[in-house]
Write an enzyme that holds these catalytic residues in place. Structure first.
Site, mmCIF file in Angstrom:
data_model
loop_
_atom_site.group_PDB
_atom_site.id
_atom_site.type_symbol
_atom_site.label_atom_id
_atom_site.label_comp_id
_atom_site.label_asym_id
_atom_site.label_seq_id
_atom_site.Cartn_x
_atom_site.Cartn_y
_atom_site.Cartn_z
ATOM 1 N N ASP A 1 0.920 -1.294 -0.149
ATOM 2 C CA ASP A 1 0.034 -0.035 0.185
ATOM 3 C C ASP A 1 0.946 1.224 -0.049
ATOM 4 O OD1 ASP A 1 -2.259 -1.644 -0.088
ATOM 5 O OD2 ASP A 1 -2.561 -1.465 2.259
ATOM 6 N N PHE A 2 0.265 2.353 -0.421
ATOM 7 C CA PHE A 2 0.929 3.635 -0.382
ATOM 8 C C PHE A 2 1.568 3.963 0.978
ATOM 9 C CE2 PHE A 2 0.582 8.209 0.619
ATOM 10 C CZ PHE A 2 1.392 8.846 -0.277
#
Length: 360
Positions: A120-121
């Site tokens: 994820d970011f």
């Protein structure tokens, strides 16, 4: 890993071979992006560090079709295409008319190979990139049969009393208005198509973060669903520190989400790929984190995890060999039975012919 924001030059390489690169992904950077304004991605960092590994046959983000004299912008996040009006190219490659400002942002980035998995970011840590198609295929097969071992470090809100536990909550897509970017556990309103999902949780330390009670845990995803660790921690009432999304926007004070991919072990042949991405959750890195009581060390916990996985892998291989042996035995018995049946049929036919000849 520091509290500083990412830059093109801040890529940290953990492993580099002819087939794979493993990097320590920064916590505020996307793996890739189709948006021209997102210039800091792992994709761009790899291109900056390893320009010689770029694949000129593929273009990332924007596809240049000079033979058509047209530039097509792919805005994938909106699942549509935007074609700029009167944006053309001359034979020399120059643009015309008032669209030049837009064209100045359209840079063709060669894709430097294949990400073997996702982070994820807001998640930092070990991220593997395959440098050729064969390597990508080998890694893909390991991920597909769930023989890859991954372990994440996290700081979660509150005190997790049960020191070792299996989080078993099916996870599905959240279809509720305003939450379609989120996942949710089975039984939650708007939860669509939940699938089985398990995470192993081990408590490492208790302490305080910015004065609030938190627990440092090691998370091992058994399955690989989107946002799995974040959803599971939230489901047991201990959301990850700094997880803005799964705290309904309440946990916005920390500088990052405290989730880090610490261990990646891919059982490749003939040599497995194993990388550790360190521990970013230390007082020296973030003084707001104050450990108070340690239950077990990270090194000993990871070593025990790997030993357990090796033993599980050995048992799986033995079971596969035993299944293959039994299947071969069944095939052999069927062949022998067919031969015996055919022989009996042939004997009966011969006897019939002999009787006919004797009658003649």
């Amino acid at each position: 890993m520091t509290t500083a924001t990412a830059s093109l030059e801040s890529l940290r390489v953990l492993h580099h071979s002819d087939d794979y690169i493993v990097v320590d992904k920064h916590w505020d950077i996307r793996i890739d992006s189709k948006m021209w304004y997102e210039k800091h991605t792992v994709q761009a960092q790899l291109l900056h560090r390893f320009p010689q590994l770029a694949d000129p046959s593929t273009y990332y983000g924007f596809r240049c079709e000079s033979h058509e004299r047209l530039i097509t912008l792919h805005y994938m996040s909106f699942s549509r295409r935007f074609y700029p009006k009167r944006l053309t190219m001359s034979a020399s490659g120059h643009t015309h008319r008032a669209d030049e400002d837009l064209w100045s942002h359209c840079v063709c980035f060669p894709l430097p190979k294949r990400f073997c998995h996702q982070l994820d970011f807001s998640t930092s840590g070990a991220l593997c990139v395959a440098l050729n198609k064969a390597a990508a295929g080998r890694a893909y097969r390991c991920f597909k049969d769930r023989s890859v071992t991954k372990a994440y470090l996290a700081l979660v809100r509150g005190r997790v009393e049960e020191e070792t536990q299996t989080l078993d909550f099916p996870i599905g897509k959240n279809s509720s208005e305003g939450k379609t970017h989120m996942m949710c556990t089975e039984g939650t309103e708007g939860c669509e198509n939940p699938k089985p999902c398990q995470t192993e949780l081990t408590v490492l330390e208790y302490g305080l973060y910015d004065g609030d009670s938190v627990t440092k845990v090691l998370l091992q995803p058994v399955t690989g669903r989107t946002h799995q660790l974040r959803v599971h921690c939230s489901a047991i009432g201990h959301p990850i520190v700094g997880d803005f999304t799964y705290s309904s926007g309440a946990d916005a004070a920390p500088y990052r989400m405290m989730l880090h991919a610490h261990l990646l072990h891919i059982p490749l042949d003939p040599e497995p790929l194993q990388v550790c991405a360190g521990d970013p959750f230390l007082p020296a890195t973030d003084p707001k984190w104050l450990p108070q009581r340690s239950l077990r060390t990270l090194a000993a916990t990871v070593e025990a995890l790997l030993e357990r996985r090796v033993e599980e892998g050995r048992k799986i291989k033995e079971e596969r060999r035993e299944r293959a042996r039994r299947e071969e035995e069944r095939r052999t018995r069927r062949r022998e039975q067919r031969i015996e049946e055919e022989s009996e049929e042939q004997r009966a036919q011969c006897q019939e012919w002999l009787r006919e000849w004797a009658g003649d």
